[in-house]
Design a protein around this motif. Sequence first.
Motif, mmCIF file in Angstrom:
data_model
loop_
_atom_site.group_PDB
_atom_site.id
_atom_site.type_symbol
_atom_site.label_atom_id
_atom_site.label_comp_id
_atom_site.label_asym_id
_atom_site.label_seq_id
_atom_site.Cartn_x
_atom_site.Cartn_y
_atom_site.Cartn_z
ATOM 1 N N ALA A 30 20.641 23.317 55.278
ATOM 2 C CA ALA A 30 22.103 23.236 55.332
ATOM 3 C C ALA A 30 22.703 23.282 53.934
ATOM 4 N N VAL A 31 22.088 22.589 52.993
ATOM 5 C CA VAL A 31 22.582 22.589 51.613
ATOM 6 C C VAL A 31 22.442 23.970 50.995
ATOM 7 N N ALA A 32 21.376 24.682 51.315
ATOM 8 C CA ALA A 32 21.181 26.027 50.771
ATOM 9 C C ALA A 32 22.308 26.956 51.208
ATOM 10 N N ALA A 47 26.091 26.573 49.128
ATOM 11 C CA ALA A 47 26.429 27.110 47.817
ATOM 12 C C ALA A 47 27.101 28.474 47.944
ATOM 13 N N PRO A 48 28.325 28.581 47.433
ATOM 14 C CA PRO A 48 29.001 29.878 47.518
ATOM 15 C C PRO A 48 28.341 30.909 46.610
ATOM 16 N N VAL A 49 28.333 32.159 47.048
ATOM 17 C CA VAL A 49 27.781 33.245 46.247
ATOM 18 C C VAL A 49 28.803 33.667 45.200
ATOM 19 N N GLU A 50 30.078 33.657 45.613
ATOM 20 C CA GLU A 50 31.156 34.034 44.695
ATOM 21 C C GLU A 50 32.289 33.030 44.818
ATOM 22 N N LYS A 51 33.035 32.905 43.732
ATOM 23 C CA LYS A 51 34.157 31.971 43.682
ATOM 24 C C LYS A 51 35.288 32.663 42.930
ATOM 25 N N TYR A 52 36.477 32.718 43.532
ATOM 26 C CA TYR A 52 37.611 33.389 42.910
ATOM 27 C C TYR A 52 38.785 32.422 42.765
ATOM 28 N N GLY A 53 39.433 32.448 41.622
ATOM 29 C CA GLY A 53 40.689 31.734 41.458
ATOM 30 C C GLY A 53 41.783 32.553 42.119
ATOM 31 N N LEU A 54 42.670 31.891 42.831
ATOM 32 C CA LEU A 54 43.747 32.577 43.536
ATOM 33 C C LEU A 54 45.063 32.456 42.768
ATOM 34 N N GLN A 55 45.978 33.364 43.034
ATOM 35 C CA GLN A 55 47.274 33.384 42.365
ATOM 36 C C GLN A 55 48.050 32.089 42.573
ATOM 37 N N ASP A 56 47.887 31.464 43.723
ATOM 38 C CA ASP A 56 48.625 30.230 44.012
ATOM 39 C C ASP A 56 47.963 28.988 43.419
ATOM 40 N N GLY A 57 46.869 29.179 42.659
ATOM 41 C CA GLY A 57 46.173 28.067 42.028
ATOM 42 C C GLY A 57 44.985 27.558 42.821
ATOM 43 N N GLY A 58 44.785 28.077 44.020
ATOM 44 C CA GLY A 58 43.663 27.668 44.860
ATOM 45 C C GLY A 58 42.376 28.388 44.470
ATOM 46 N N THR A 59 41.345 28.157 45.256
ATOM 47 C CA THR A 59 40.038 28.774 45.017
ATOM 48 C C THR A 59 39.507 29.349 46.320
#
Length: 90
Positions: free
Chosen positions: A18-20, A23-35
């Motif tokens: 479950a832990v494996a 983990a996200p493969v990719e992470k993007y910052g969003l224009q509204d400040g979110g992820t």
Amino acid sequence: MIKQTLIAAGFVLMSSAAVAGLAPVEKYGLQDGGTLYVFDDGKMGVENEFGLVKSVDEGTSLTTASGKEITMVGNEIARVRQIELKRNAD
């Protein structure tokens, strides 16, 4: 005794699997400040600008901080919540 050991070993294997998948493969910052998190199966989850889980409908178009448009696939709020909990525990 052996049965209890096998049950405990099964829980360890399930929790590590479950832990494996967390983990996200990719992470993007969003224009509204979110992820935006993209997981290994292609599904996605979102945090708001405060680092809290945000529900986003599948098919919604999200804009990254760099201006790239990404269409939401899935709504993995449980996975993002686990990331949030892990981060807060550290």
